[in-house]
Design an enzyme around this catalytic site. Structure first.
Site, mmCIF file in Angstrom:
data_model
loop_
_atom_site.group_PDB
_atom_site.id
_atom_site.type_symbol
_atom_site.label_atom_id
_atom_site.label_comp_id
_atom_site.label_asym_id
_atom_site.label_seq_id
_atom_site.Cartn_x
_atom_site.Cartn_y
_atom_site.Cartn_z
ATOM 1 N N ASP A 44 -8.105 2.513 9.789
ATOM 2 C CA ASP A 44 -7.262 1.351 9.555
ATOM 3 C C ASP A 44 -6.636 0.915 10.865
ATOM 4 O OD1 ASP A 44 -7.612 0.929 6.849
ATOM 5 O OD2 ASP A 44 -6.132 2.438 6.306
ATOM 6 N N PHE A 92 11.949 -14.313 2.458
ATOM 7 C CA PHE A 92 10.490 -14.483 2.434
ATOM 8 C C PHE A 92 9.956 -14.191 1.033
ATOM 9 C CE2 PHE A 92 6.214 -12.739 2.659
ATOM 10 C CZ PHE A 92 5.557 -13.680 3.427
#
Length: 688
Positions: free
Chosen positions: A316, A385
């Protein structure tokens, strides 16, 4: 944040040596040696020579009692050195196993009749918990078993398992829901669904692997053991045929003595691959111990061996190749605006943003443009957000300050009747092509510019990838970024390939494609959506902070939850395979010198011409045989430190590494016995 790093137990610690010696004596039980057929054959040889020694003392044998007694003693020491090596390797993990046992002492659990806060519960022993039970764990409680948090969030102290003293958050949902039995909740309350029955928990498996009691032999170990047993049988048949051959030769030549049982036994033991057979269990156990010292738990020896054969690494991007959080590095104004104007608006839009990215915007504005705002203006309304709007900021005095994704900011500005700067698309595209994340900033209906959020590579990561490349291992970066950003980061990190906008099915497909091409694949993961790919990978490393499905699908668990450990695991896997191969080469090479020592000595009374083979100039037949037996025994403890520590891994192509090790351990294995046997002969010749 402090961390308790496990110290490496020295093999010369007096307590460890005493315990290992006691265990070594217990392991002389033939039933225990059944797992090591070669050493069982040596023990039987010791019994035979002991009987011969008793016969010599009674006058029933013509061989000198001193010689037969010395051979018998050193054959028993050969077996003892073997069991000592295994006991010493096991002993290094027993202290850790003991500490883990303390963490799973029988405690009480609050079992709920339904998984809800406020529901009735009963206090029961943790040993009575079963899979799919629900328990309430409150502040100060020890978690009674492995499970998943299904409600609530809490701070958990996992130092009993990981050694990490700083508490971690465990919460329902997401990829940080798994909890381990024996850890302690420090604050808040959670409801846990038990996922393992007693005796099957993570700590139970750790203890079994550490102590080696439940350690199953790996495929490579089994294959090597079959080879060693086959060689032993071959040498047994050869030695067995020497007796009738020598009897016939004596009759035909009319002089000499047939080869005695003691000499035949000594010859068999010296020619059998006793060195590698003695050290083989220690090598496997010590390899796992090296992983334990890095806070990595291998759920099977097969996983470590597979790590040594890995061809492809899937990593990753976030947290492995990069630090895991983006950092604001530049304010790029557009539409004729100034950088200072953009910095002020970005600071206002980020004052309430507590994410690492938001904090980095504040730091950049203050350090580079001397912005001095320390708190939100009075009356400011915070806009948080959300996944729908993909922007955040504040409203104050009728003015709006926003930052967010380019398309979201464009939509916001258009909704207010503003225009889009002509150079915005080019600026956003340039930042994305460079591998960074563009974050647009607007003030009311005007877009002021773009924040360059850069993924910061971990220090030295390029060198690690270069090292893997030199080992013949292909590295593939997996990321959810768009292809442009992924390509730029892959180029900077110097990985061999990348998979952008990766979904769970994409990871699974990539693994299968590589496996179909004959490659061994390793990957890391921590989420439930990683579980299918982890189950498919040959080496699957799950983070301890991850979900229970991810941990169950993996065959290696990283207690520190550091994805870069995959690189260390591969190196240790290769080191184990190399150590086993190098010591096997050394052990078989030893036989050459023993041929020149024992074969002439055993038959010289029949064939005096064999004296020409005594190139070491050994004092006498008895001295030559005893010197070879002693060398065969003492080489085992001399190689124990190497078996426990492992041979040093050198990052180079497999062909060059093979040649290097053949020269070092093959040629060295030929030369060392000549020197060692001659040195021992000089000492033995004084007594025999």
């Amino acid at each position: 944040m402090s961390k308790t790093v496990p110290k490496t137990a020295s093999i010369f610690t007096s307590g460890l040596l005493r315990t290992a010696m006691a265990d070594a004596v217990r392991k002389l039980d033939p039933r225990a040696l059944l797992r090591n057929p070669v050493m069982l054959a040596v023990e039987i040889s010791g019994v035979v020579t002991l009987a011969t020694f008793a016969m010599s003392l009674a006058g029933a044998s013509r061989e000198p009692a001193l010689f037969t007694g010395a051979v018998s003693l050193w054959l028993w020491l050969t077996v003892l050195f073997s069991t000592f090596a295994e006991a010493l390797a096991e002993g290094r993990g027993k202290a850790r196993a003991a500490s883990l046992r303390k963490s799973r002492t029988d405690i009480s659990a609050k079992r709920l009749n339904k998984p809800e806060f406020g529901a009735k519960h009963e206090n029961i022993s943790a040993s009575l918990l079963r899979k799919d039970d629900f328990i309430l764990v409150e502040a100060g409680d020890i978690i009674a078993g492995d499970g998943d948090v299904i409600a609530g969030a809490a701070l958990v102290n996992e130092s009993a398992v990981t050694g990490e003293s700083a508490p971690v958050v465990r919460e329902s949902g997401g990829d940080r829901s798994a909890v381990t039995g024996g850890t302690k909740v420090i604050a808040s309350s959670i409801i846990v669904r038990i996922t393992a029955n007693p005796g099957e928990t993570f700590i139970d498996r750790m203890i079994g692997m550490i102590e080696g009691a439940k350690r199953r032999k790996t495929p490579n170990e089994i294959a090597l053991e079959v080879l060693l047993v086959a060689l032993t049988v071959v040498f047994l048949l050869v030695v067995a045929n020497m007796s009738p051959l020598s009897i016939y030769s004596v009759r035909a030549a009319g002089h000499g003595q047939p080869v005695s049982l003691t000499v035949l036994t000594a010859l068999f033991v010296c020619l059998a691959p006793t060195t590698i057979a003695a050290l083989l269990p220690a090598i496997g156990i010590a390899g796992m111990d090296r992983l334990f010292r890095k806070n990595v738990i291998a759920m099977s020896g097969r996983a470590i061996e597979a790590a040594g054969d890995v061809n492809v690494l899937l990593l990753d991007k976030t947290g492995t190749i990069t630090l895991g959080s983006r950092e604001a590095v530049e304010f790029v104004p557009v539409g004729g605006h100034y950088a200072r104007e953009l910095a002020e608006a970005a600071l206002l839009a980020s004052m309430a943003d507590e994410t690492p990215e938001g904090r980095s915007v504040v730091v950049l504005a203050k350090e580079k443009y001397a912005q001095r705002m320390e708190a939100l203006p009075a009356g400011a309304q915070i806009i948080t957000f959300s996944a729908e709007t993909r922007l955040s900021g504040i409203d104050m005095n009728g003015e709006a300050y926003r930052k967010g994704a380019a398309d979201s900011i464009v939509a916001f500005v258009k909704s207010r009747g503003g225009r889009i700067p002509e150079d915005l698309d080019a600026t956003v595209d340039a930042i994305a092509r460079a591998g960074s994340t563009p974050l647009c900033v607007c003030h009311d209906a005007e877009i002021l510019g773009v924040i360059n959020l850069k993924d910061i590579l971990k220090g030295g990561i390029q060198e690690r990838f270069q090292q893997l490349r030199s080992m013949g291992i292909k590295t593939v970066m997996i990321t959810g970024d768009n292809p442009l950003t992924a390509a730029a980061i892959a180029a900077e990190a110097q990985v061999d390939d990348f998979l952008a906008q990766a979904k769970p099915e994409d990871k699974l497909r990539l693994i299968r494609e590589n496996q179909e091409q004959g490659f061994m694949v390793a990957m890391t993961g921590d989420g439930t959506n990683d579980a299918p790919a982890l189950a498919q990978a040959d080496v699957a490393v799950a983070m301890n902070t991850g979900t229970q499905p991810a941990r169950e699908a993996a065959n290696i668990i990283d207690l520190d939850s550091n994805p870069t450990k995959l690189l260390d695991i591969v190196e240790i896997g290769k080191q184990i395979l190399m150590t086993r191969g190098n010591l096997t080469t050394f052990s078989i090479s030893n036989d050459i010198a023993k041929y020149f020592a024992i074969v002439p000595a055993s038959l010289i009374s029949i064939y005096p011409q064999l004296a020409a083979l005594n190139i070491m100039g050994l004092a006498s037949p008895h001295s030559a045989i005893l010197s070879a037996v002693i060398f065969n025994a003492v080489i085992i403890p001399l190689l124990v430190p190497l078996a426990l520590k492992g041979t040093k891994y050198r990052p180079m192509p497999a062909e060059k590494l093979l040649i290097y090790n053949l020269l070092l351990y093959g040629v060295g294995g030929i030369i060392a016995p000549f020197v060692g046997i001659k040195a021992i002969d000089l000492a033995v010749g004084l007594f025999v």
